[in-house]
Enzyme design. Structure first.
Site, PDB file in Angstrom:
ATOM      1  N   PHE A  16      35.724  17.395  37.748  1.00 28.70           N
ATOM      2  CA  PHE A  16      34.541  17.021  36.964  1.00 28.70           C
ATOM      3  C   PHE A  16      34.068  15.601  37.300  1.00 28.70           C
ATOM      4  CE2 PHE A  16      33.741  15.055  32.611  1.00 28.70           C
ATOM      5  CZ  PHE A  16      32.371  15.203  32.709  1.00 28.70           C
ATOM      6  N   TYR A 135      51.161  12.054  29.110  1.00 27.12           N
ATOM      7  CA  TYR A 135      49.975  11.757  29.914  1.00 27.12           C
ATOM      8  C   TYR A 135      49.657  10.256  29.869  1.00 27.12           C
ATOM      9  CZ  TYR A 135      44.972  11.581  31.054  1.00 27.12           C
ATOM     10  OH  TYR A 135      43.750  11.259  31.583  1.00 27.12           O
ATOM     11  N   VAL A 178      35.969  18.746  24.884  1.00 26.46           N
ATOM     12  CA  VAL A 178      35.507  19.384  23.653  1.00 26.46           C
ATOM     13  C   VAL A 178      33.996  19.640  23.696  1.00 26.46           C
ATOM     14  CG1 VAL A 178      35.283  17.195  22.398  1.00 26.46           C
ATOM     15  CG2 VAL A 178      35.647  19.293  21.130  1.00 26.46           C
ATOM     16  N   VAL A 179      33.248  18.766  24.354  1.00 25.01           N
ATOM     17  CA  VAL A 179      31.797  18.994  24.439  1.00 25.01           C
ATOM     18  C   VAL A 179      31.528  20.304  25.183  1.00 25.01           C
ATOM     19  CG1 VAL A 179      29.614  18.127  25.380  1.00 25.01           C
ATOM     20  CG2 VAL A 179      31.219  16.536  24.314  1.00 25.01           C
ATOM     21  N   PHE A 195      39.934  21.296  15.000  1.00 27.10           N
ATOM     22  CA  PHE A 195      41.335  21.080  14.628  1.00 27.10           C
ATOM     23  C   PHE A 195      41.413  19.860  13.721  1.00 27.10           C
ATOM     24  CE2 PHE A 195      41.556  23.424  18.628  1.00 27.10           C
ATOM     25  CZ  PHE A 195      42.389  24.460  18.255  1.00 27.10           C
ATOM     26  N   ARG A 202      36.595  10.099  18.349  1.00 25.94           N
ATOM     27  CA  ARG A 202      36.728   9.821  19.774  1.00 25.94           C
ATOM     28  C   ARG A 202      35.516   9.014  20.209  1.00 25.94           C
ATOM     29  NH1 ARG A 202      40.957  11.143  18.606  1.00 25.94           N
ATOM     30  NH2 ARG A 202      42.309  12.782  19.394  1.00 25.94           N
ATOM     31  N   ARG A 259      46.418  19.448  15.768  1.00 26.09           N
ATOM     32  CA  ARG A 259      47.432  19.617  16.816  1.00 26.09           C
ATOM     33  C   ARG A 259      48.297  18.369  16.879  1.00 26.09           C
ATOM     34  NH1 ARG A 259      43.286  21.354  21.403  1.00 26.09           N
ATOM     35  NH2 ARG A 259      42.429  19.410  20.662  1.00 26.09           N
ATOM     36  N   GLY A 261      50.364  15.308  18.077  1.00 31.16           N
ATOM     37  CA  GLY A 261      50.216  14.426  19.231  1.00 31.16           C
ATOM     38  C   GLY A 261      48.802  13.955  19.470  1.00 31.16           C
TER      39      GLY A 261
HETATM   40  N1  LIG Z   1      37.622  13.623  31.479  1.00 32.18           N
HETATM   41  C1  LIG Z   1      38.071  12.657  30.664  1.00 32.18           C
HETATM   42  O1  LIG Z   1      37.686  12.573  29.488  1.00 32.18           O
HETATM   43  C2  LIG Z   1      39.016  11.570  31.169  1.00 32.18           C
HETATM   44  C3  LIG Z   1      39.369  10.538  30.295  1.00 32.18           C
HETATM   45  C4  LIG Z   1      40.256   9.550  30.752  1.00 32.18           C
HETATM   46  C5  LIG Z   1      40.734   9.603  32.046  1.00 32.18           C
HETATM   47  N2  LIG Z   1      40.379  10.638  32.870  1.00 32.18           N
HETATM   48  C6  LIG Z   1      40.934  10.662  34.230  1.00 32.18           C
HETATM   49  O2  LIG Z   1      39.898  10.931  35.161  1.00 32.18           O
HETATM   50  C7  LIG Z   1      40.414  11.699  36.258  1.00 32.18           C
HETATM   51  C8  LIG Z   1      39.548  12.929  36.478  1.00 32.18           C
HETATM   52  O3  LIG Z   1      39.561  13.738  35.306  1.00 32.18           O
HETATM   53  P1  LIG Z   1      38.610  15.028  35.163  1.00 32.18           P
HETATM   54  O4  LIG Z   1      38.215  15.109  33.729  1.00 32.18           O
HETATM   55  O5  LIG Z   1      37.553  14.993  36.205  1.00 32.18           O
HETATM   56  O6  LIG Z   1      39.651  16.234  35.420  1.00 32.18           O
HETATM   57  P2  LIG Z   1      39.490  17.553  36.335  1.00 32.18           P
HETATM   58  O7  LIG Z   1      40.669  18.426  36.019  1.00 32.18           O
HETATM   59  O8  LIG Z   1      38.103  18.153  36.211  1.00 32.18           O
HETATM   60  O9  LIG Z   1      39.590  16.985  37.827  1.00 32.18           O
HETATM   61  C9  LIG Z   1      40.814  16.670  38.420  1.00 32.18           C
HETATM   62  C10 LIG Z   1      40.733  17.124  39.861  1.00 32.18           C
HETATM   63  O10 LIG Z   1      41.967  16.779  40.523  1.00 32.18           O
HETATM   64  C11 LIG Z   1      42.485  17.908  41.207  1.00 32.18           C
HETATM   65  N3  LIG Z   1      43.963  17.774  41.225  1.00 32.18           N
HETATM   66  C12 LIG Z   1      44.833  17.971  40.177  1.00 32.18           C
HETATM   67  N4  LIG Z   1      46.112  17.785  40.598  1.00 32.18           N
HETATM   68  C13 LIG Z   1      46.044  17.448  41.922  1.00 32.18           C
HETATM   69  C14 LIG Z   1      47.022  17.146  42.923  1.00 32.18           C
HETATM   70  N5  LIG Z   1      48.336  17.142  42.621  1.00 32.18           N
HETATM   71  N6  LIG Z   1      46.608  16.846  44.187  1.00 32.18           N
HETATM   72  C15 LIG Z   1      45.269  16.847  44.491  1.00 32.18           C
HETATM   73  N7  LIG Z   1      44.297  17.131  43.592  1.00 32.18           N
HETATM   74  C16 LIG Z   1      44.680  17.426  42.320  1.00 32.18           C
HETATM   75  C17 LIG Z   1      41.984  19.105  40.431  1.00 32.18           C
HETATM   76  O11 LIG Z   1      41.915  20.296  41.217  1.00 32.18           O
HETATM   77  C18 LIG Z   1      40.580  18.631  40.006  1.00 32.18           C
HETATM   78  O12 LIG Z   1      39.611  18.915  40.997  1.00 32.18           O
HETATM   79  C19 LIG Z   1      41.869  12.021  35.914  1.00 32.18           C
HETATM   80  O13 LIG Z   1      42.702  11.076  36.588  1.00 32.18           O
HETATM   81  C20 LIG Z   1      41.954  11.792  34.402  1.00 32.18           C
HETATM   82  O14 LIG Z   1      43.254  11.407  33.987  1.00 32.18           O
HETATM   83  C21 LIG Z   1      39.529  11.624  32.466  1.00 32.18           C
END
Ligand SMILES: NC(=O)c1ccc[n+]([C@@H]2O[C@H](COP(=O)([O-])OP(=O)(O)OC[C@H]3O[C@@H](n4cnc5c(N)ncnc54)[C@H](O)[C@@H]3O)[C@@H](O)[C@H]2O)c1
Length: 298
Positions: A16, A135, A178-179, A195, A202, A259, A261
């Protein structure tokens, strides 16, 4: 990829946030290499202009290959150890591959989860991080690895503690945003469950704003750890109402037990990001959820 301009390697670039960042970097003229194991991401999210490598960052050897080749182009349900494996071991692999390939900087997508339940809200970066989830602990651990590598002069870095990011392409199943979940359920006319009692809060920040901060961090000073959020608490019920208004949903939510945690409140103080990069979020929740609903309808 032709090798002259600036280049960036984006892990999770089929996901994403990552895929939006890739689009932005391409528009800015970067050559972009995506490393993604496609565990939750999709090739559909990845622009054909980017070079996509289906590689797990936990596998050191292929990751090193990709990083080295990328440099050379220019001639120059959760197991308890899952987060540690991907975010710490995988992250360390990325860090070592980046340093070995001579990358200048690593910009890290950290998380508000590092704070756990902070004493003060909105929480600022000076507050001691006390994660309450695996996490959050793994995200914080990797920030320390970045600090250690930076202290030894091996790499520059910035760590961005994202609040709750939302926007088009976010998954609406599994451990999703959630959105996106509310949007999918409301468009389908299904019941929507909150929940807890709806009062949990948030801080929602739109993906384009997150991408803007991330790009600025790549060009800003090294060693920065900064919150990236809107700075406003939005309760679950308020979010429900915002999505309902955008989707024309008329039913009331149903409520289910909280939930374990889940933190009770989350809201980030964005002063450091503003001071350091001149960054401010620009898309209010009402506008952002409207964009998500429009996207989901097409
Ligand atoms: N979306 C949020 O609200 C949010 C909030 C805080 C931090 N983050 C951080 O932002 C980053 C992206 O989050 P996102 O929401 O886009 O999640 P997402 O799951 O949509 O994207 C993660 C991507 O990483 C890939 N991936 C997962 N494990 C992998 C691995 N071992 N090797 C290679 N690729 C791998 C997945 O296939 C996916 O394309 C993450 O590091 C997450 O911790 C996101």
């Amino acid at each position: 990829m032709t090798g002259q301009g600036p280049r960036a390697l984006v892990t999770g670039g089929a996901g994403f946030v990552g895929s939006h960042l890739v689009d932005r970097l391409l528009a800015d003229g970067y050559g972009v290499c995506v490393v993604d194991d496609l565990s939750t991401g999709s090739t559909n999210n990845v622009s054909p202009q980017a070079e996509l490598h289906r590689v797990d960052i936990c596998d050191a050897a292929p990751l090193h290959d990709v990083a080295l080749r990328f440099r050379d182009v220019r001639r120059s349900v959760r197991e308890p150890d899952f987060d540690a494996r991907v975010n710490v071991v995988g992250g360390l692999n990325v860090l070592r591959a980046a340093a070995a390939a001579g990358a200048r900087r690593l910009v890290y997508a950290s998380s508000a989860a590092v704070y756990g339940n902070p004493a003060r809200i909105p929480v600022s970066e000076t507050e001691p991080p006390r994660p309450i989830s695996e996490y959050g602990a793994s995200k914080l651990a990797f920030e320390h690895y970045l600090g250690a590598y930076s202290a030894r002069g091996l790499i520059e870095y910035a760590a961005l503690r994202y609040a709750n990011v939302y926007g088009p392409r976010q998954r609406s199943s599994g451990e999703a945003g959630v959105v996106s979940i509310f949007t999918r359920q409301m468009i389908a006319g299904e019941p929507v469950t909150i929940f807890g009692d709806g009062s949990k809060t948030r801080d929602y920040v739109y993906v384009a704003d997150v991408v803007e901060a991330t790009v600025r961090a790549a060009a800003g000073p090294s060693g920065v750890v900064a919150n990236v959020g809107w700075g406003r608490e939005v309760s679950d019920l308020e979010l429900f109402r915002a999505v309902a208004a955008a989707a024309g949903y008329r039913r009331q939510p149903t409520y289910a037990p909280d939930r374990r945690g889940d933190v009770a409140r989350s809201c980030l103080d964005g002063a450091v990001a503003q001071r350091t990069w001149g960054w401010r979020p620009s898309v209010p929740v009402a506008d952002g959820v409207r964009r998500v609903v429009e996207y989901a309808r097409t």
